[in-house]
Scaffold this motif. Structure first.
Motif: not given
Ligand SMILES: *Cc1c(COP(=O)(O)O)cnc(C)c1O
Length: 236
Positions: A22-44
């Motif tokens: 959210a902080a990076a989105a705000a810093q670069y003027g983008r809505p945070a909802d435009d960014i999907t987080l994929v949690g990569v579970t290969k380590y667990v």
């Protein structure tokens, strides 16, 4: 009921990652909802991946197809959307299509055609992203930009895939300027290819950015970030 220490750690880590997105989105003027987080579970293992989903991270990614099949078939949670993010061999396509909603790492025309054909046999359409070798390292998978300029029309015309966008991994050991240049090249390639397609409304995703560089990827337009290690800090 009290949560286990593992669940508490996952919740804290997930919250921190979401705050950084959210902080990076705000810093670069983008809505945070435009960014999907994929949690990569290969380590667990599957239990920890299931706990991450319960903590609210519903997009999960795996780099090895067999591990995706294993986790996706053993975790019963209809909210999870699985992403195949690592190299996919053609002989593993059929089974992967049963579990993965999105395949990020489509790195050759032959693989693209194989996915289309097998999705057709299953009467389905699957979302794919084309992986581009932006670093130019010969060890890295992915299309060259020129190859894609040539092939994108054919790929977009296949009926059992939906071409949703592009994916890349930045080269290792680069500074911010060099890394952002590679991410920017993926964004510019997407915009250029979109101009070649008759209808590019579905062709917008940029899957780029991992634990070490996702803020730079957001600066350059990432719509999907694939994050592993920092979600599991304190657990590995
Ligand atoms: C492991 C992996 C990630 C996540 O990497 P981290 O640096 O642990 O965040 C993202 N994308 C792909 C393709 C991966 O294999």
């Amino acid at each position: 009921m009290n949560e286990s220490p593992v669940e508490n750690t996952l919740r804290d880590n997930l919250q921190q990652v979401r705050e950084r997105i959210a902080a990076a989105a705000a810093q670069y003027g983008r809505p945070a909802d435009d960014i999907t987080l994929v949690g990569v579970t290969k380590y667990v293992d599957a239990d920890v991946a299931a706990a991450l989903a319960r903590a609210g991270c519903h997009h999960l990614g795996e780099s090895r197809p067999q591990e995706l099949w294993h986790k996706a078939s053993s975790i019963e949670n209809p909210d999870i959307v699985w992403h195949q993010v690592g190299h996919l061999q053609r002989n593993k396509v059929a089974r992967t299509l049963e579990y993965a909603a999105v395949i990020h790492s489509v790195d050759s025309l032959r693989l693209t055609r194989a996915i289309d054909r097998m999705a057709g046999e299953k009467n389905m359409t699957t979302r794919i992203l084309l992986e581009v070798n932006v670093s130019g390292e010969s060890a890295k998978q992915g299309f060259d930009a020129d190859e894609l300029r040539n092939d994108v029309g054919e790929i977009n015309g296949l009926t059992h895939i939906q071409l949703a966008g592009l994916m890349c991994m930045a080269g290792l050991g680069l500074d911010e300027g060099q890394t952002r240049e590679q991410f920017a090249s993926l964004r510019m390639l997407r915009d250029e290819l979109a101009g070649q397609l008759p209808d590019a409304s579905h062709f917008g995703e940029l899957s780029m950015g991992m634990s070490g560089d996702f803020e730079w990827a957001i600066a350059e337009g990432a719509t999907i970030v694939r994050i592993g290690s920092i979600l599991f800090e304190g657990l590995l």
